[in-house]
Enzyme design. Structure first.
Site, PDB file in Angstrom:
ATOM      1  N   GLU A 254       2.969   0.740   2.618  1.00  0.00           N
ATOM      2  CA  GLU A 254       2.984  -0.478   1.801  1.00  0.00           C
ATOM      3  C   GLU A 254       4.393  -0.879   1.338  1.00  0.00           C
ATOM      4  OE1 GLU A 254       0.056  -0.011  -1.279  1.00  0.00           O
ATOM      5  OE2 GLU A 254      -1.617  -0.088   0.138  1.00  0.00           O
ATOM      6  N   GLU A 359      -6.079   2.630   5.540  1.00  0.00           N
ATOM      7  CA  GLU A 359      -6.399   2.952   4.143  1.00  0.00           C
ATOM      8  C   GLU A 359      -7.312   1.913   3.518  1.00  0.00           C
ATOM      9  OE1 GLU A 359      -3.089   4.044   1.530  1.00  0.00           O
ATOM     10  OE2 GLU A 359      -4.161   3.094  -0.132  1.00  0.00           O
TER      11      GLU A 359
END
Length: 519
Positions: A254, A359
């Site tokens: 991220e 995820e």
């Protein structure tokens, strides 16, 4: 064979099928569905029953409490005037799309610590539940490179000495040796196929970063670009030394979190140009010119809406980056507000690059005040809906977040607790298989690596109801169809070739169907 004989065989077969598993030890949760309880003496299991030609096997889980309930039925010649069916699905195994890589979850510090908090017999039950032939048969994992928020404290490898360009003090930690590595070894011992591991860095040592902090707005200092590539290489090397192979690395978890400073936990921000430069000049050559040259490099590792930045714009800024990238890793938290057609663009413009979800979890949003919501059927539907959408838009797999967490959804050093398909109650020597656990199993148990997605057409009629679905042709040459019914009980026709099966789907249920299609 006479109809009576066929019916008798199916009846006998059904008795064997229904009684072949240890059933769910159900505990009703007030206002929710049930959880299945595992303890020192008992844990439910799930086995596949091979269908024979002309028949099908279904597995159903529902809000009412069914958990992989098995049923056997027959195919018949297609009726020209069907009546009373909510939906008709026509499958075409000759029209094929992407090839499946697999399904799994993450071995974080927290997951492995919770696993270790159980007695040894229950540790084995938990591993078996996910990976063995009597479990969900997961075949993928995600592992943090160093620490992440699901650790008891922020840390990285080679924190000292500072400015150590060659990472001379790079070594694994207590968390690796006591928790993560033992859990991965236990997984590998029972897995029914090779377990492919995706490794991701949340944050390198703070001395490599502009803000000298594990979280907040930060970038990698230019003088440590090659050092950060070496940071990934050494992790692959260290885990290989422990007998654990890494299948892929991502280009940082991220990156948007570290770019904007929006996360309270470990992160590293990137500009598009610097990310491309680092892949072309550092990470790509470091991996490809090593003994680990076959390890895959996955770009993005962030939400769908970041694809235009950390994939398309990055490639435009540095076209050579695409030569090193094998695929695109994506997280699913923003999927409900970002249309799935963005995935189709990746497939059309870069058909040689695969996409995989690395995820997702429930309980992560601020408005989800109950981080752990035992027995939530709504959260199982959320999982199922997202997986169906991703698979129908060319994803090759779907990796859940923590394999297990405690009753509060942790531990998490940044207080970023969330939910998990298995919740561990170490004080009572129990763990609870949530509806999300079985939702994952409706895909992972029967859609094996190497399966190819096939075309499904839902015929329209005035009285038809929409049923969410996806279908695959497996390496065993069976067809696997997953169906999500979010409403009342429905009757569904499944047509493949010249034969049809007539199913009754429980209200608010997930059903997986396996059969041989006679074209």
């Amino acid at each position: 064979m006479k109809l009576f004989e066929i019916s008798f065989i199916l009846f006998t077969y059904l008795i064997i099928v229904v009684n072949s598993d240890n059933p769910c030890l159900a505990r009703q949760i007030k206002g929710q569905s049930v959880v299945c309880v595992c303890n020192l003496t008992y844990c439910d299991d799930i086995t596949r029953v091979k269908p024979f030609k002309g028949s099908y096997v279904t597995y159903t889980s529902s809000e009412a409490g069914s958990r992989f309930k098995k049923n056997v039925g027959e195919f018949h010649s297609v009726s020209l005037k069907p009546k009373g069916y909510s939906a008709t699905l026509v499958l075409n195994p000759k029209q094929r799309y992407q090839t499946v890589e697999g399904f799994g979850g993450a071995v974080t510090d927290s997951a492995s610590m919770n696993w270790k908090s159980l007695p040894e017999s229950m540790q084995q039950s938990l591993i078996n539940s996910y990976f063995s032939i009597k479990g969900l048969e997961y075949n993928m994992l995600r592992v943090p490179i160093g620490g992440c928020d699901f650790s008891t404290h922020p840390y990285a490898y080679n924190e000292l000495p500072e400015n150590d360009v060659q990472l001379s003090n790079y070594s694994l930690t207590h968390e690796d040796y006591k928790y993560k590595i033992p859990m991965i070894r236990a997984i590998n011992r029972v897995a029914t196929s090779p377990v492919h591991i995706v490794a991701s860095t949340w944050s390198p040592p703070v001395w490599m970063k502009t803000n000298r902090n594990f979280s907040g707005i930060s970038h990698l200092k230019h003088e440590f670009f090659q050092t950060y590539a070496l940071y990934h290489y050494k992790f692959i090397e260290k885990y290989a030394g422990e007998g654990i192979s890494i299948w892929a690395v991502t280009t940082t978890n991220e990156p948007l979190d570290g770019y904007l400073g929006i996360a309270p936990f470990n992160s590293l921000g990137w500009t598009v140009k610097h990310m491309g430069d680092w892949i072309v000049n550092n990470l790509g050559p470091t991996i490809r010119e090593s003994m680990f040259k076959d390890v895959k490099i996955l770009a993005v590792d962030d939400q769908r809406f970041t694809i235009p930045f950390w994939f398309y714009l990055m490639i435009r800024e540095n076209p050579k980056a695409v030569e090193y990238i094998d695929g695109v890793a994506l997280h699913s938290y923003a999927d409900k507000v970002v249309p799935a057609y963005i995935l189709d663009l990746v497939s059309k413009t870069n058909p040689d690059k695969f996409m995989i979800s690395t995820e997702y979890c429930e309980g992560s949003f601020p408005w989800q005040t109950n981080k752990v919501e035992l027995g939530s059927w709504k959260r199982a539907v959320s999982y199922t809906t997202d997986i169906l959408e991703d698979l129908n838009h060319n994803m090759v797999g779907w990796i859940d977040w923590n394999l297990c967490l405690d009753m509060r959804g942790g531990p998490n050093w940044a207080n970023n607790n969330v939910d998990s398909p298995i919740i561990v109650n170490a004080a009572r020597n129990e763990f609870y298989k949530q509806p999300m656990f079985y939702a994952m199993g409706h895909f992972s148990k029967l859609i094996k690596r190497g399966s190819r997605r096939i075309h499904v057409q839902q015929l329209k009629s005035f009285f038809s109801w929409s049923i969410k679905h996806v279908a695959f042709l497996t390496p065993k040459r069976t067809v696997v169809l997953v169906l999500l019914n979010e409403s009342h009980e429905k009757k569904v026709r499944v047509i493949c070739g010249k034969k049809e099966a007539l199913l009754v789907l429980e209200a608010k249920s997930i059903t997986t169907m396996e059969f041989y299609c006679e074209l």
